[in-house]
Design an enzyme around this catalytic site. Sequence first.
Site, mmCIF file in Angstrom:
data_model
loop_
_atom_site.group_PDB
_atom_site.id
_atom_site.type_symbol
_atom_site.label_atom_id
_atom_site.label_comp_id
_atom_site.label_asym_id
_atom_site.label_seq_id
_atom_site.Cartn_x
_atom_site.Cartn_y
_atom_site.Cartn_z
ATOM 1 N N CYS A 168 6.154 -0.135 7.278
ATOM 2 C CA CYS A 168 5.713 1.005 6.471
ATOM 3 C C CYS A 168 6.877 1.426 5.590
ATOM 4 O O CYS A 168 8.016 1.494 6.055
ATOM 5 C CB CYS A 168 5.305 2.151 7.395
ATOM 6 S SG CYS A 168 4.765 3.611 6.507
ATOM 7 N N LEU A 169 6.575 1.740 4.324
ATOM 8 C CA LEU A 169 7.641 2.159 3.400
ATOM 9 C C LEU A 169 8.305 3.457 3.861
ATOM 10 O O LEU A 169 9.433 3.736 3.467
ATOM 11 C CB LEU A 169 7.075 2.336 1.984
ATOM 12 C CG LEU A 169 6.532 1.056 1.318
ATOM 13 C CD1 LEU A 169 5.902 1.392 -0.026
ATOM 14 C CD2 LEU A 169 7.634 0.014 1.152
ATOM 15 N N GLN A 217 2.894 10.027 1.331
ATOM 16 C CA GLN A 217 4.219 9.393 1.347
ATOM 17 C C GLN A 217 5.091 9.832 0.169
ATOM 18 O O GLN A 217 6.306 9.639 0.211
ATOM 19 C CB GLN A 217 4.085 7.862 1.355
ATOM 20 C CG GLN A 217 3.505 7.334 2.658
ATOM 21 C CD GLN A 217 3.415 5.829 2.650
ATOM 22 O OE1 GLN A 217 2.472 5.274 2.117
ATOM 23 N NE2 GLN A 217 4.415 5.164 3.212
ATOM 24 N N GLY A 247 0.830 -1.196 0.000
ATOM 25 C CA GLY A 247 0.000 0.000 0.000
ATOM 26 C C GLY A 247 0.864 1.244 0.000
ATOM 27 O O GLY A 247 2.030 1.204 0.400
ATOM 28 N N HIS A 306 -4.187 0.865 7.842
ATOM 29 C CA HIS A 306 -2.861 1.496 7.801
ATOM 30 C C HIS A 306 -2.878 2.675 6.810
ATOM 31 O O HIS A 306 -2.362 3.760 7.111
ATOM 32 C CB HIS A 306 -1.822 0.437 7.392
ATOM 33 C CG HIS A 306 -0.422 0.933 7.283
ATOM 34 N ND1 HIS A 306 0.579 0.560 8.168
ATOM 35 C CD2 HIS A 306 0.178 1.768 6.395
ATOM 36 C CE1 HIS A 306 1.704 1.151 7.815
ATOM 37 N NE2 HIS A 306 1.496 1.897 6.740
ATOM 38 N N HIS A 336 -2.615 6.851 7.385
ATOM 39 C CA HIS A 336 -1.684 7.771 6.710
ATOM 40 C C HIS A 336 -2.375 9.073 6.321
ATOM 41 O O HIS A 336 -1.798 10.152 6.438
ATOM 42 C CB HIS A 336 -1.128 7.137 5.423
ATOM 43 C CG HIS A 336 0.145 6.384 5.607
ATOM 44 N ND1 HIS A 336 1.300 6.966 6.063
ATOM 45 C CD2 HIS A 336 0.454 5.079 5.364
ATOM 46 C CE1 HIS A 336 2.266 6.055 6.099
ATOM 47 N NE2 HIS A 336 1.783 4.901 5.685
HETATM 48 NI NI NI Z 1 2.737 3.060 5.594
#
Ligand code: NI
Length: 171
Positions: free
Chosen positions: A93-94, A51, A46, A135, A139
């Site tokens: 998480c990225l 992000q 995701g 999640h 964000h």
């Molecule tokens: Ni994340």
Amino acid sequence: MVQKILKYGDPVLEQAALEVTEFDTPELHALITDMWETMYAAKGVGLAAPQIGISKRISVIDISVGEDESKKIVIINPEVTSSEGKQTGEEGCLSIPGFREPVTRANQVTVRAQNEKGAVLELSGEELLARAFLHEIDHLNGILFIQHLSTLKRDIIRRKIKKLQKAGEWD
Ligand code: NI
């Protein structure tokens, strides 16, 4: 185009993102294409627009990580309309690479969201998909998974990240 994924510490990740009001525009389609490319390049399940530095309420999810086209989900202005049960599982998480911790979340959720054309959809998911919905919606509200951890665990992670930042290894 693959975009740079912002890491924990960037203020945009902790801001509530703005509602999307214009749909089916070339800009929106281009942004979503970038989000897919960026998410797959990072092998994530995701990605939320903040992000990549875009403070808009848009997330993309694919729990098959590119294996199954039918699993691709775009949620715009999403809201959780119901949730049930509990699950605890490792989450990462990225934007916080290298850190994974168990997080307890609802096991089943229903989400109301809009698609790229502005149509309202209702989507349900359980287990990993429920976790991904929650999640990614977090964000859009400026919440990262470490906020679901104990203060102690969160402080340990924050300290490790500070060290990485000082060493120039967190950018
Ligand atoms: Ni994340």
